[in-house]
Write a protein that holds these residues in place. Structure first.
Motif, PDB file in Angstrom:
ATOM      1  N   TYR A   4       0.821  -1.214   0.000  1.00  0.00           N
ATOM      2  CA  TYR A   4       0.000   0.000   0.000  1.00  0.00           C
ATOM      3  C   TYR A   4       0.855   1.264   0.000  1.00  0.00           C
ATOM      4  CZ  TYR A   4      -4.226  -2.693   0.426  1.00  0.00           C
ATOM      5  OH  TYR A   4      -5.253  -3.552   0.166  1.00  0.00           O
ATOM      6  N   ASN A   5       1.936   1.184  -0.759  1.00  0.00           N
ATOM      7  CA  ASN A   5       2.814   2.330  -0.947  1.00  0.00           C
ATOM      8  C   ASN A   5       2.108   3.349  -1.835  1.00  0.00           C
ATOM      9  OD1 ASN A   5       4.918   4.102  -1.350  1.00  0.00           O
ATOM     10  ND2 ASN A   5       6.026   2.770  -2.767  1.00  0.00           N
ATOM     11  N   THR A   6       1.942   4.574  -1.358  1.00  0.00           N
ATOM     12  CA  THR A   6       1.229   5.601  -2.123  1.00  0.00           C
ATOM     13  C   THR A   6       2.173   6.539  -2.867  1.00  0.00           C
ATOM     14  OG1 THR A   6       1.145   7.024  -0.155  1.00  0.00           O
ATOM     15  CG2 THR A   6      -0.748   5.576  -0.571  1.00  0.00           C
ATOM     16  N   SER A   7       3.489   6.336  -2.714  1.00  0.00           N
ATOM     17  CA  SER A   7       4.439   7.183  -3.415  1.00  0.00           C
ATOM     18  C   SER A   7       4.637   6.668  -4.831  1.00  0.00           C
ATOM     19  CB  SER A   7       5.781   7.212  -2.675  1.00  0.00           C
ATOM     20  OG  SER A   7       6.450   5.972  -2.820  1.00  0.00           O
ATOM     21  N   LEU A   8       5.298   7.478  -5.653  1.00  0.00           N
ATOM     22  CA  LEU A   8       5.571   7.086  -7.033  1.00  0.00           C
ATOM     23  C   LEU A   8       6.743   6.121  -7.139  1.00  0.00           C
ATOM     24  CD1 LEU A   8       5.064  10.554  -8.783  1.00  0.00           C
ATOM     25  CD2 LEU A   8       3.469   8.641  -8.671  1.00  0.00           C
ATOM     26  N   GLU A   9       7.533   6.016  -6.065  1.00  0.00           N
ATOM     27  CA  GLU A   9       8.620   5.031  -6.017  1.00  0.00           C
ATOM     28  C   GLU A   9       8.029   3.701  -5.559  1.00  0.00           C
ATOM     29  OE1 GLU A   9      11.643   5.167  -6.963  1.00  0.00           O
ATOM     30  OE2 GLU A   9      12.149   7.295  -7.139  1.00  0.00           O
ATOM     31  N   THR A  10       8.025   2.709  -6.421  1.00  0.00           N
ATOM     32  CA  THR A  10       7.368   1.437  -6.122  1.00  0.00           C
ATOM     33  C   THR A  10       8.340   0.413  -5.550  1.00  0.00           C
ATOM     34  OG1 THR A  10       7.756   0.671  -8.385  1.00  0.00           O
ATOM     35  CG2 THR A  10       5.682   1.811  -7.940  1.00  0.00           C
ATOM     36  N   ASN A  11       7.794  -0.480  -4.735  1.00  0.00           N
ATOM     37  CA  ASN A  11       8.572  -1.618  -4.243  1.00  0.00           C
ATOM     38  C   ASN A  11       8.375  -2.798  -5.195  1.00  0.00           C
ATOM     39  OD1 ASN A  11       9.565  -0.336  -1.896  1.00  0.00           O
ATOM     40  ND2 ASN A  11       7.587  -0.670  -0.883  1.00  0.00           N
ATOM     41  N   PRO A  12       9.418  -3.582  -5.417  1.00  0.00           N
ATOM     42  CA  PRO A  12       9.337  -4.612  -6.455  1.00  0.00           C
ATOM     43  C   PRO A  12       8.700  -5.907  -5.983  1.00  0.00           C
ATOM     44  CG  PRO A  12      11.519  -4.617  -5.486  1.00  0.00           C
ATOM     45  CD  PRO A  12      10.762  -3.501  -4.808  1.00  0.00           C
ATOM     46  N   ILE A  13       8.320  -6.724  -6.966  1.00  0.00           N
ATOM     47  CA  ILE A  13       7.954  -8.117  -6.723  1.00  0.00           C
ATOM     48  C   ILE A  13       8.854  -8.973  -7.607  1.00  0.00           C
ATOM     49  CG2 ILE A  13       5.570  -7.482  -6.233  1.00  0.00           C
ATOM     50  CD1 ILE A  13       4.795  -8.687  -8.963  1.00  0.00           C
ATOM     51  N   GLU A  14       8.938 -10.252  -7.303  1.00  0.00           N
ATOM     52  CA  GLU A  14       9.764 -11.161  -8.084  1.00  0.00           C
ATOM     53  C   GLU A  14       8.974 -11.693  -9.290  1.00  0.00           C
ATOM     54  OE1 GLU A  14      12.963 -12.386  -7.700  1.00  0.00           O
ATOM     55  OE2 GLU A  14      13.357 -10.980  -6.053  1.00  0.00           O
ATOM     56  N   ARG A  15       9.655 -11.807 -10.409  1.00  0.00           N
ATOM     57  CA  ARG A  15       9.029 -12.448 -11.569  1.00  0.00           C
ATOM     58  C   ARG A  15       8.641 -13.877 -11.209  1.00  0.00           C
ATOM     59  NH1 ARG A  15      13.156  -9.676 -15.114  1.00  0.00           N
ATOM     60  NH2 ARG A  15      11.981  -8.276 -16.494  1.00  0.00           N
ATOM     61  N   ASP A  16       7.449 -14.283 -11.639  1.00  0.00           N
ATOM     62  CA  ASP A  16       6.930 -15.608 -11.267  1.00  0.00           C
ATOM     63  C   ASP A  16       6.158 -16.181 -12.454  1.00  0.00           C
ATOM     64  OD1 ASP A  16       5.772 -17.841 -10.149  1.00  0.00           O
ATOM     65  OD2 ASP A  16       5.153 -16.849  -8.295  1.00  0.00           O
ATOM     66  N   SER A  17       6.809 -17.025 -13.235  1.00  0.00           N
ATOM     67  CA  SER A  17       6.197 -17.579 -14.441  1.00  0.00           C
ATOM     68  C   SER A  17       5.021 -18.503 -14.117  1.00  0.00           C
ATOM     69  CB  SER A  17       7.238 -18.329 -15.266  1.00  0.00           C
ATOM     70  OG  SER A  17       7.819 -19.379 -14.499  1.00  0.00           O
ATOM     71  N   VAL A  18       5.093 -19.189 -12.966  1.00  0.00           N
ATOM     72  CA  VAL A  18       3.995 -20.074 -12.567  1.00  0.00           C
ATOM     73  C   VAL A  18       2.733 -19.254 -12.292  1.00  0.00           C
ATOM     74  CG1 VAL A  18       3.183 -21.732 -10.842  1.00  0.00           C
ATOM     75  CG2 VAL A  18       5.572 -21.792 -11.625  1.00  0.00           C
ATOM     76  N   PHE A  19       2.895 -18.146 -11.591  1.00  0.00           N
ATOM     77  CA  PHE A  19       1.765 -17.270 -11.285  1.00  0.00           C
ATOM     78  C   PHE A  19       1.188 -16.663 -12.566  1.00  0.00           C
ATOM     79  CE2 PHE A  19       0.254 -12.921 -10.197  1.00  0.00           C
ATOM     80  CZ  PHE A  19      -0.823 -13.287  -9.402  1.00  0.00           C
ATOM     81  N   VAL A  20       2.062 -16.239 -13.476  1.00  0.00           N
ATOM     82  CA  VAL A  20       1.605 -15.679 -14.755  1.00  0.00           C
ATOM     83  C   VAL A  20       0.796 -16.713 -15.523  1.00  0.00           C
ATOM     84  CG1 VAL A  20       2.357 -14.829 -17.009  1.00  0.00           C
ATOM     85  CG2 VAL A  20       3.470 -13.999 -14.935  1.00  0.00           C
ATOM     86  N   ASN A  21       1.223 -17.949 -15.502  1.00  0.00           N
ATOM     87  CA  ASN A  21       0.508 -19.018 -16.191  1.00  0.00           C
ATOM     88  C   ASN A  21      -0.868 -19.253 -15.574  1.00  0.00           C
ATOM     89  OD1 ASN A  21       0.416 -21.228 -18.162  1.00  0.00           O
ATOM     90  ND2 ASN A  21       0.511 -22.561 -16.365  1.00  0.00           N
ATOM     91  N   GLN A  22      -0.961 -19.175 -14.235  1.00  0.00           N
ATOM     92  CA  GLN A  22      -2.247 -19.349 -13.546  1.00  0.00           C
ATOM     93  C   GLN A  22      -3.226 -18.234 -13.936  1.00  0.00           C
ATOM     94  OE1 GLN A  22      -0.913 -19.437  -9.456  1.00  0.00           O
ATOM     95  NE2 GLN A  22      -1.085 -21.661  -9.347  1.00  0.00           N
ATOM     96  N   ILE A  23      -2.730 -17.007 -13.977  1.00  0.00           N
ATOM     97  CA  ILE A  23      -3.577 -15.870 -14.367  1.00  0.00           C
ATOM     98  C   ILE A  23      -4.025 -16.014 -15.821  1.00  0.00           C
ATOM     99  CG2 ILE A  23      -3.626 -13.376 -14.777  1.00  0.00           C
ATOM    100  CD1 ILE A  23      -3.780 -13.937 -11.878  1.00  0.00           C
ATOM    101  N   SER A  24      -3.118 -16.422 -16.690  1.00  0.00           N
ATOM    102  CA  SER A  24      -3.414 -16.528 -18.115  1.00  0.00           C
ATOM    103  C   SER A  24      -4.485 -17.569 -18.405  1.00  0.00           C
ATOM    104  CB  SER A  24      -2.139 -16.869 -18.895  1.00  0.00           C
ATOM    105  OG  SER A  24      -1.154 -15.875 -18.719  1.00  0.00           O
ATOM    106  N   GLN A  25      -4.600 -18.573 -17.533  1.00  0.00           N
ATOM    107  CA  GLN A  25      -5.571 -19.641 -17.748  1.00  0.00           C
ATOM    108  C   GLN A  25      -6.987 -19.265 -17.336  1.00  0.00           C
ATOM    109  OE1 GLN A  25      -3.989 -23.082 -15.760  1.00  0.00           O
ATOM    110  NE2 GLN A  25      -2.418 -23.465 -17.317  1.00  0.00           N
TER     111      GLN A  25
END
Length: 414
Positions: A72-93
């Motif tokens: 819930y960072n409200t600034s323009l500087e964002t905190n990162p997340i890790e790339r996750d191909s398994v999660f991307v595949n779940q969303i795509s399905q």
């Protein structure tokens, strides 16, 4: 033979002896229904088209959903997340999801010899969807972000280009602020114009690898994922499913994820667009009422003109309901003809405007350079059904006047 229908048809054609007011009155009433139908179809098509075009532009910048860090960072500087191909595949399905792409953002400052402007630079990866930008790029060519080396090409808006006096091919000194100032010297490869000043003044698009390096992230870190759906109407049905999938997924670095919709990201603009539905509804109701009262006045004039005929029919044994049917049939002729011509003219105007953009707009005021039109068969069908029902309900009242007419007074009526 249906005698009531026969008499109504004779009145409509002006073949009944007596006063000749019926012809002009019927023409005026028919014209009123036609104009009302045309205006209602145009209101529906333009309202839907305007809302659809603005939504598509906003979605082109931000997509329908974003999956980002649960901070819930409200600034323009964002905190990162890790790339996750398994999660991307779940969303795509998920049924209804058409695309999942990674993104990264960072605030910066463009400084030229004469001007200075704050911006948000948005990183594009190799999975970036170019469909929207292909339609709004007005000059230059999109950057090549598919090479092994990081591209220094960027895309800026025509608003920024005019403000900073830049053109395609110019070098753009850009500065980013962290523990120390970090400069970058980009080259403008293309200029876009979305006619949305809130976005055009803010967003610059570059290779996502620049953002990763500027934020001192590793190669597997990004701001988040953008999810595009088949249509805007799928946001509500899929919201809970995507929320649960994001909340139940722990990033490889141990962080939690959350999803946000375009409605949450842009509440002011989306709230404004939702108000258009109310405006269109009010317009449709007013036009139907105006057309209905036009029909009522026309029917009353015809009834008064045919008072003698009504008295003769009653004297011959015709019941009130049968005589009322004559004028209801007459109203049916008027409504049917008016609606048929109204649909033909209204839909034809919508098609011509959609294909050729004949009527232009000032994009500075309306966010679009021509009047947008979008019509679908089902809303048009519903509009016609609603118009028929309301028109007939409004016809019932005037037809009751016939029951008040007595044969003796009617036959004497001149």
């Amino acid at each position: 033979m249906n005698l009531n229908l026969y008499i109504a048809n004779k009145i409509r054609k002006g073949e009944v002896t007596g006063k000749k007011l019926a012809g002009p009155v019927i023409k005026v009433a028919t014209l009123g229904v036609t104009i009302g139908m045309v205006v209602m179809i145009l209101s529906l098509g333009i309202g839907t088209g305007f809302k659809r075009e603005i939504r598509n532009k906003i979605v082109g910048f931000s997509s329908h959903f974003q999956i980002i860090n649960y901070d819930y960072n409200t600034s323009l500087e964002t905190n990162p997340i890790e790339r996750d191909s398994v999660f991307v595949n779940q969303i795509s399905q998920i049924e209804g999801v058409t695309r999942v792409q990674e993104f990264a953002t960072k605030p910066g400052l463009i400084k030229t010899t004469e001007n200075i402007q704050g911006i948000i630079i948005k990183g594009m990866g190799t999975d970036f969807d170019w469909n929207f930008f292909n339609s709004i790029i007005i000059e230059g060519e999109r950057p090549d972000i598919y090479q092994s080396t990081t591209s220094n090409d960027i895309i800026i808006s025509s608003t920024l280009a005019k403000l900073l006096k830049l053109k395609v091919g110019d070098r753009v000194p850009t500065y980013f602020f962290q523990e120390k100032i970090r400069p970058r010297n980009f080259r403008i490869s293309a200029i876009y114009d979305s006619h949305l000043p809130e976005f055009d003044k803010l967003y610059v698009f570059a290779d996502i690898r620049h953002i990763i390096k500027l934020n001192n992230w590793n190669e597997n870190q990004i701001t988040g994922y953008e999810i595009t759906l088949d249509g805007f109407d799928l946001i509500a049905p899929l919201s809970q499913q995507i929320d649960l999938l994001a909340a139940s997924r722990i990033s490889p670095d141990g962080g939690l994820l959350r999803s946000t919709t375009i409605n949450q990201q842009q509440p002011q603009i989306m709230g404004w667009l939702d108000m258009l539905d109310m405006n269109v509804t009010v317009i449709l109701i007013l036009i139907i009422l105006v057309a209905g009262f036009n029909m009522i006045s026309g029917l009353l004039i015809i009834i008064l003109e045919r008072t003698s005929m009504i008295g003769i029919l009653k004297a011959l044994g015709k019941q009130n309901w049968n005589i009322r049917k004559v004028f209801i049939y007459l109203a049916t002729f008027i409504i049917a003809k008016g609606m048929i011509w109204g649909n033909i003219i209204g839909i034809a105007i919508c098609i011509l405007q959609h294909q050729f953009g004949i009527i232009h707009l000032d994009p500075d005021n309306y966010y679009l350079d021509s009047v947008p039109v979008f019509i679908q068969p089902l809303p048009i069908v519903y509009l016609n059904i609603a118009t028929i029902i309301i028109s007939y309900l409004m016809m019932i009242g005037p037809s009751y006047l016939i029951t008040r007419i007595t044969p003796v007074e009617a036959i004497r009526f001149d």
